[in-house]
Design a protein around this motif. Sequence first.
Motif, PDB file in Angstrom:
ATOM      1  N   PRO A 260       0.896   6.776   3.768  1.00  0.00           N
ATOM      2  CA  PRO A 260       2.053   5.834   4.128  1.00  0.00           C
ATOM      3  C   PRO A 260       2.224   5.310   5.263  1.00  0.00           C
ATOM      4  O   PRO A 260       2.874   4.040   5.528  1.00  0.00           O
ATOM      5  N   PHE A 261       1.479   5.613   6.422  1.00  0.00           N
ATOM      6  CA  PHE A 261       1.834   5.182   7.803  1.00  0.00           C
ATOM      7  C   PHE A 261       0.547   4.423   8.346  1.00  0.00           C
ATOM      8  O   PHE A 261       0.469   3.912   9.387  1.00  0.00           O
ATOM      9  N   THR A 262      -0.541   4.613   7.696  1.00  0.00           N
ATOM     10  CA  THR A 262      -1.798   4.191   8.092  1.00  0.00           C
ATOM     11  C   THR A 262      -2.589   3.063   7.249  1.00  0.00           C
ATOM     12  O   THR A 262      -2.448   3.218   5.923  1.00  0.00           O
ATOM     13  N   GLY A 263      -3.268   2.049   7.828  1.00  0.00           N
ATOM     14  CA  GLY A 263      -3.910   1.257   6.954  1.00  0.00           C
ATOM     15  C   GLY A 263      -5.476   1.190   7.738  1.00  0.00           C
ATOM     16  O   GLY A 263      -5.491   0.921   8.975  1.00  0.00           O
ATOM     17  N   LEU A 264      -6.438   0.757   6.859  1.00  0.00           N
ATOM     18  CA  LEU A 264      -7.780   0.714   7.239  1.00  0.00           C
ATOM     19  C   LEU A 264      -8.405  -0.456   6.350  1.00  0.00           C
ATOM     20  O   LEU A 264      -8.088  -0.554   5.378  1.00  0.00           O
ATOM     21  N   ALA A 265      -9.245  -1.464   7.102  1.00  0.00           N
ATOM     22  CA  ALA A 265      -9.838  -2.368   6.640  1.00  0.00           C
ATOM     23  C   ALA A 265     -11.112  -2.742   7.358  1.00  0.00           C
ATOM     24  O   ALA A 265     -11.398  -2.425   8.467  1.00  0.00           O
TER      25      ALA A 265
ATOM     26  N   LYS B  49       9.295   0.486   9.611  1.00  0.00           N
ATOM     27  CA  LYS B  49       8.991  -0.598   8.533  1.00  0.00           C
ATOM     28  C   LYS B  49       8.654  -2.000   9.117  1.00  0.00           C
ATOM     29  O   LYS B  49       7.927  -2.744   8.574  1.00  0.00           O
ATOM     30  N   ARG B  50       8.989  -2.052  10.636  1.00  0.00           N
ATOM     31  CA  ARG B  50       8.860  -3.429  11.089  1.00  0.00           C
ATOM     32  C   ARG B  50       8.001  -3.479  12.366  1.00  0.00           C
ATOM     33  O   ARG B  50       7.535  -4.515  12.874  1.00  0.00           O
TER      34      ARG B  50
ATOM     35  N   HIS C  31       5.910  -6.569  15.915  1.00  0.00           N
ATOM     36  CA  HIS C  31       7.088  -6.357  15.575  1.00  0.00           C
ATOM     37  C   HIS C  31       7.757  -7.458  14.797  1.00  0.00           C
ATOM     38  O   HIS C  31       7.702  -8.424  15.096  1.00  0.00           O
ATOM     39  N   ALA C  32       8.117  -7.207  13.587  1.00  0.00           N
ATOM     40  CA  ALA C  32       8.561  -8.349  12.687  1.00  0.00           C
ATOM     41  C   ALA C  32       9.772  -8.269  12.466  1.00  0.00           C
ATOM     42  O   ALA C  32      10.612  -7.162  12.385  1.00  0.00           O
ATOM     43  N   PHE C  33      10.584  -9.286  12.293  1.00  0.00           N
ATOM     44  CA  PHE C  33      12.012  -9.222  12.041  1.00  0.00           C
ATOM     45  C   PHE C  33      12.494 -10.301  11.092  1.00  0.00           C
ATOM     46  O   PHE C  33      11.705 -10.906  10.665  1.00  0.00           O
TER      47      PHE C  33
END
Length: 404
Positions: free
Chosen positions: A308-313, A346-347, A402-404
Motif C-alpha cells: 500500500p505504500f509503494t509503486g513501481l512502473a 497520503k500527500r 507534497h500535494a495539498f
Amino acid sequence: MEKVRSRAPRFMGSILGMHRIGFAAAVCAAFPVVANAQSSITLYGAVDDALAYISNQHGHSNIFLKSGSLESSKFGFKGVEDLGGGTQALFRLESGFNLNTGAMSDKDTIFGRLAWVGVTNPQYGTFTFGRQYTPYLLYVGALGPAPALTGATGAHPGDIDQLDVDSRASNAITYTTPSFHGLQVSTLYALGGVAGQFPSGNTFSTAARYTAGKVDVAVGYLRVTNNNVAGTFSPTATGTFDQSPINAGYVSTHAVQYIAAAGKYAFGPVKIGLNYSNTQYKPGSGSLFTDTAIFNNYGITAEANPTPFTGLAAGYSYTRATSANGISDPARFHQFSFEQTYFVSKRSTVYLLEAYQMARGKTLGSKGAGNIVDSVATVGRIGESMPSSGGSQFVAMVGFRHAF
C-alpha cells in the motif's frame, strides 16, 4: 412651509415602509432556495522538486535541481455550486511555477495552466469555456504513457505526440457527454480570433473513452493550426505546440495533427498498457519544408503497487519518422523509463526516476529543408531544453512531492 415639510417625511416614510415590507417578504420567499444551494471552493496544488543527473546535456554531464518532475509544481482553485435539478456551475483556475526560482511557468500569465468556467448536468453533459486541456490529452494521455510514468522521463521523446500535460487550448469551448455504459465522448473547438480568417490559429480535438471492469481504452484526435506566421509557430495560436530538437525543422508547419489510441488491462495487481500515436506536420505557404513529416510512436507500460505504500512502473517506447524532405535515413528513438515511489503519507511521496534513450538517423534542423542533421537523444520532456549532443542520454532523479 414648516408644516408642509414636516408632513412630507411622514407620508414618504409610510410608502417606504410598505416597500420595505414587500421587499422583505420577497427576500423571505426566496430564502429557502438560497439556503438549499450548496457551493464550495477548494484550494489545491503540489510542490515537487528533485535532484537530477543527466549524462549528456549539450555535450556535458550535469547535476541540477528539477522542479515538477513527478508532478508539476502548481496551485489552483476549483469551485462548484448546485443550481438545482442536478445542474451545477463549475470553475477552475490553475497556475504553474518553478519551485527553485519562484517564477511562473508561463511568463506574464497568471493562470497559464487552466482557466475555465462551465455548467454540468448528469443527464445532458458538461459545457466548459476558457483555457483547458484537450479531450485528446484527458482521455488518451490518461492511459499512456502517463500516469504510469511521469512525463519528465516517461513521455515519448520530446513529447512529440503531446500526450503529456501540456496539451491545452485557449479560447476553447468543450462539450462532454454523460457516461453511457462506460462510454464517454468529449469535443473541443478553440476559436482562432483572427478577423477575416476564421480557421487561422484554431484548435480542434475530439476523443472517446470506454471503461468496463479491467479494460480501459481511449482514442483521440487533435489538430492545432498555426496563425499564418511564416517560418515559425505563432505564440498566439490557440493550441500548445511543444518544441524540441526532434521537431525543430517543422515548427513552421501550417498545422500539426495528432491521432492516438491507448488501453490498459488489469492482471490482478499489475496493469499493462499499450499506446500508439501518429504525429503529422503539414506544410503551408510559409513553411520551411515541403513534404508532410510523419512520426509514429509505439509504447508499452507496466505498473504495480507491491504494498500500500509503494509503486513501481516501467515503460518502453519506439519512435520512428517516415522518409520525407530529402531524408533517406529517418530519425528513430528507443527509450526505456522506470519509476519507483514510496508514499510517506497520503500527500507526501519520495520518488526515484530513471530513463535511457538511444537516437539514430537524420532529421531536419531549425533551418528546414536542406538542413539535414543527426538526430540527438531527448529523454521525455526533460530533453526539450536539455538535449544530448549525440545519440544517447541517461537521466536519473531522486525527489520529493507534497500535494495539498
